[in-house]
Design a protein around this motif. Structure first.
Motif, short mmCIF file in Angstrom:
data_model
loop_
_atom_site.label_atom_id
_atom_site.label_comp_id
_atom_site.label_asym_id
_atom_site.label_seq_id
_atom_site.Cartn_x
_atom_site.Cartn_y
_atom_site.Cartn_z
N LEU A 67 -1.14 -1.24 1.27
CA LEU A 67 -0.65 0.13 1.28
C LEU A 67 -1.42 0.90 2.35
CD1 LEU A 67 1.12 2.36 -0.03
CD2 LEU A 67 -0.81 2.84 -1.55
N THR A 68 -0.69 1.53 3.27
CA THR A 68 -1.32 2.25 4.36
C THR A 68 -0.54 3.52 4.65
OG1 THR A 68 -2.12 2.07 6.64
CG2 THR A 68 -0.02 1.01 6.14
N GLY A 69 -1.18 4.40 5.40
CA GLY A 69 -0.51 5.63 5.84
C GLY A 69 -0.40 5.70 7.34
N GLY A 70 -0.58 4.57 8.01
CA GLY A 70 -0.55 4.59 9.47
C GLY A 70 -1.93 4.88 10.04
N LYS A 82 -0.14 -8.60 -8.51
CA LYS A 82 -0.66 -9.27 -7.32
C LYS A 82 -1.64 -8.35 -6.60
CE LYS A 82 3.48 -12.13 -6.73
NZ LYS A 82 4.65 -12.45 -5.87
N PRO A 83 -2.53 -8.91 -5.81
CA PRO A 83 -3.54 -8.08 -5.14
C PRO A 83 -2.92 -7.03 -4.21
CG PRO A 83 -4.15 -10.39 -5.05
CD PRO A 83 -2.74 -10.35 -5.56
N LEU A 84 -3.55 -5.86 -4.21
CA LEU A 84 -3.12 -4.76 -3.34
C LEU A 84 -4.33 -4.28 -2.55
CD1 LEU A 84 -0.84 -2.76 -2.52
CD2 LEU A 84 -1.72 -1.24 -4.32
N ILE A 85 -4.17 -4.20 -1.23
CA ILE A 85 -5.22 -3.74 -0.34
C ILE A 85 -4.82 -2.37 0.21
CG2 ILE A 85 -6.52 -4.22 1.78
CD1 ILE A 85 -5.83 -7.19 1.37
N ALA A 86 -5.73 -1.42 0.18
CA ALA A 86 -5.51 -0.12 0.81
C ALA A 86 -6.12 -0.16 2.20
CB ALA A 86 -6.12 1.00 -0.01
N ALA A 87 -5.31 0.15 3.22
CA ALA A 87 -5.79 0.25 4.60
C ALA A 87 -5.79 1.73 4.96
CB ALA A 87 -4.89 -0.54 5.55
N VAL A 88 -6.98 2.30 5.08
CA VAL A 88 -7.14 3.76 5.13
C VAL A 88 -7.62 4.22 6.50
CG1 VAL A 88 -8.24 5.76 4.08
CG2 VAL A 88 -7.70 3.75 2.67
N GLU A 89 -6.86 5.12 7.09
CA GLU A 89 -7.28 5.83 8.29
C GLU A 89 -7.23 7.33 7.96
OE1 GLU A 89 -8.27 4.39 11.02
OE2 GLU A 89 -7.31 2.42 11.15
N GLY A 90 -8.17 8.09 8.47
CA GLY A 90 -8.16 9.53 8.26
C GLY A 90 -8.44 9.90 6.81
N ALA A 112 -6.67 2.79 -7.08
CA ALA A 112 -5.82 1.87 -7.84
C ALA A 112 -5.63 0.54 -7.13
CB ALA A 112 -4.47 2.52 -8.11
N ALA A 113 -6.03 0.48 -5.86
CA ALA A 113 -5.95 -0.78 -5.11
C ALA A 113 -7.11 -1.69 -5.49
CB ALA A 113 -5.94 -0.50 -3.61
N ASP A 114 -7.01 -2.95 -5.09
CA ASP A 114 -8.05 -3.93 -5.43
C ASP A 114 -9.12 -4.04 -4.35
OD1 ASP A 114 -6.73 -5.01 -7.89
OD2 ASP A 114 -5.18 -5.50 -6.42
N LEU A 115 -8.71 -3.94 -3.11
CA LEU A 115 -9.61 -4.02 -1.97
C LEU A 115 -9.32 -2.86 -1.03
CD1 LEU A 115 -9.19 -7.86 -1.23
CD2 LEU A 115 -11.01 -6.79 -2.57
N VAL A 116 -10.32 -2.42 -0.28
CA VAL A 116 -10.15 -1.27 0.60
C VAL A 116 -10.74 -1.59 1.97
CG1 VAL A 116 -10.56 1.20 0.96
CG2 VAL A 116 -10.33 0.28 -1.38
N VAL A 117 -9.94 -1.37 3.00
CA VAL A 117 -10.39 -1.45 4.38
C VAL A 117 -10.20 -0.07 4.99
CG1 VAL A 117 -10.06 -2.54 6.63
CG2 VAL A 117 -9.74 -3.88 4.54
N GLN A 160 -4.96 -3.90 10.79
CA GLN A 160 -5.14 -5.26 11.29
C GLN A 160 -6.20 -5.99 10.49
OE1 GLN A 160 -3.32 -7.04 13.42
NE2 GLN A 160 -4.65 -8.76 12.89
N ALA A 161 -7.30 -5.30 10.19
CA ALA A 161 -8.35 -5.93 9.39
C ALA A 161 -7.85 -6.23 7.98
CB ALA A 161 -9.59 -5.03 9.35
N ALA A 162 -7.03 -5.34 7.43
CA ALA A 162 -6.45 -5.57 6.10
C ALA A 162 -5.52 -6.78 6.12
CB ALA A 162 -5.72 -4.33 5.61
N LEU A 163 -4.76 -6.93 7.20
CA LEU A 163 -3.88 -8.08 7.33
C LEU A 163 -4.68 -9.38 7.40
CD1 LEU A 163 -1.27 -6.62 9.82
CD2 LEU A 163 -0.73 -7.55 7.56
#
Length: 263
Positions: A61-64, A101-109, A121-126, A193-196
């Protein structure tokens, strides 16, 4: 392959499948990705798809590259009384019922209010190094009721959690990583990219084992120590009895990549 979910408004949520990973992108940049009802419904639909599709192993899950999510769209709430909540799923279509299933949050800003609660609520955070996490509800006479006040004390030391909750001030990505809230910090713009890359490692493992490991880790937190080993068999025995449990050692002995079937 990028496609707008039909339940969303114009391009409010995009999905992109990359090698068994479902990337879910909140796409309301003019509103700083503030959550709308239709976006929440789209995220809920994407998470349902993630769990139902055997070809999908991990969600991101990301916001760009600018803002993860600024919380609830207050303008829509004031004008229409609209709340970005999905029955059974909660705020953002996620916080009350994360995927199996696992959910990764990819966070910018910024990840603020409900946006931060979606991260929790995510399992892993980048996170990009400029990312900031905050629960400013107390500054507005409110409380972080979409999981923030519940999950933050479980993730962070009590004093650190209470500082976030009681001051409403944000936390930087480096500090969040120091306290274990964030798994990896990247250069700004590189979180997805790191989350991927992280997702590809998870997706390469046995799907039954991954899913059961997540479920066991989540549910066992409140089990008494004396009951934990007995209660875990509900999750561990089906994995050890699976075809994948035979395939893993065989592949190791034969020095080849395992061929998981999820059975």
């Amino acid at each position: 392959m990028t496609a707008e979910l039909e339940v969303a408004g114009p391009a409010e949520v995009l999905t992109d499948i990359r090698g068994g990973v479902l990337v879910i992108t909140i796409n309301r940049p003019e509103q700083r990705n503030a959550m709308s009802k239709s976006a929440a419904e789209a995220i809920a639909a994407a998470l349902t798809r993630l769990d139902a599709d055997p070809d999908l192993a991990v969600g991101i899950l990301t916001g760009g590259t600018e803002t993860f999510c600024a919380g609830m769209d207050l303008k829509r709430f004031q004008q229409l009384g609209e709340r970005p909540v999905v029955d059974g799923r909660g705020f953002g279509g996620l916080v009350e019922s994360p995927p199996a299933k696992p959910l990764i949050a990819a966070v910018e800003g910024w990840a603020l209010g409900g946006g931060f609660e979606m991260v929790l609520a995510a399992d892993l955070v980048v996170a990009g190094e400029g990312a900031k996490f905050g629960l400013p509800e107390v500054k507005r006479g409110l409380i972080a009721r979409a999981g923030g006040a519940i999950r933050i004390p479980r993730v962070l030391p009590r004093a650190v959690a209470l500082e976030l909750l009681l001051t409403g001030e944000p936390m930087a990505a480096a500090t969040a990583k120091h306290f274990g809230l964030v798994n990896r910090v990247t250069a700004d713009g590189a979180a997805l990219q790191a989350a991927l890359e992280l997702a590809s490692v998870v997706a390469g493992n046995a799907p039954l084992a991954v899913r059961a490991s997540k479920a066991l880790a989540d549910r066992s937190r409140l089990w008494p120590d004396g009951e934990a080993f007995t209660r875990q068999v509900e999750f561990t025995d089906p994995v050890f009895a699976s075809q994948d449990a035979k395939e893993g050692p065989a592949a190791f002995a034969e020095r080849r990549t395992p061929r998981w079937t999820g059975r």
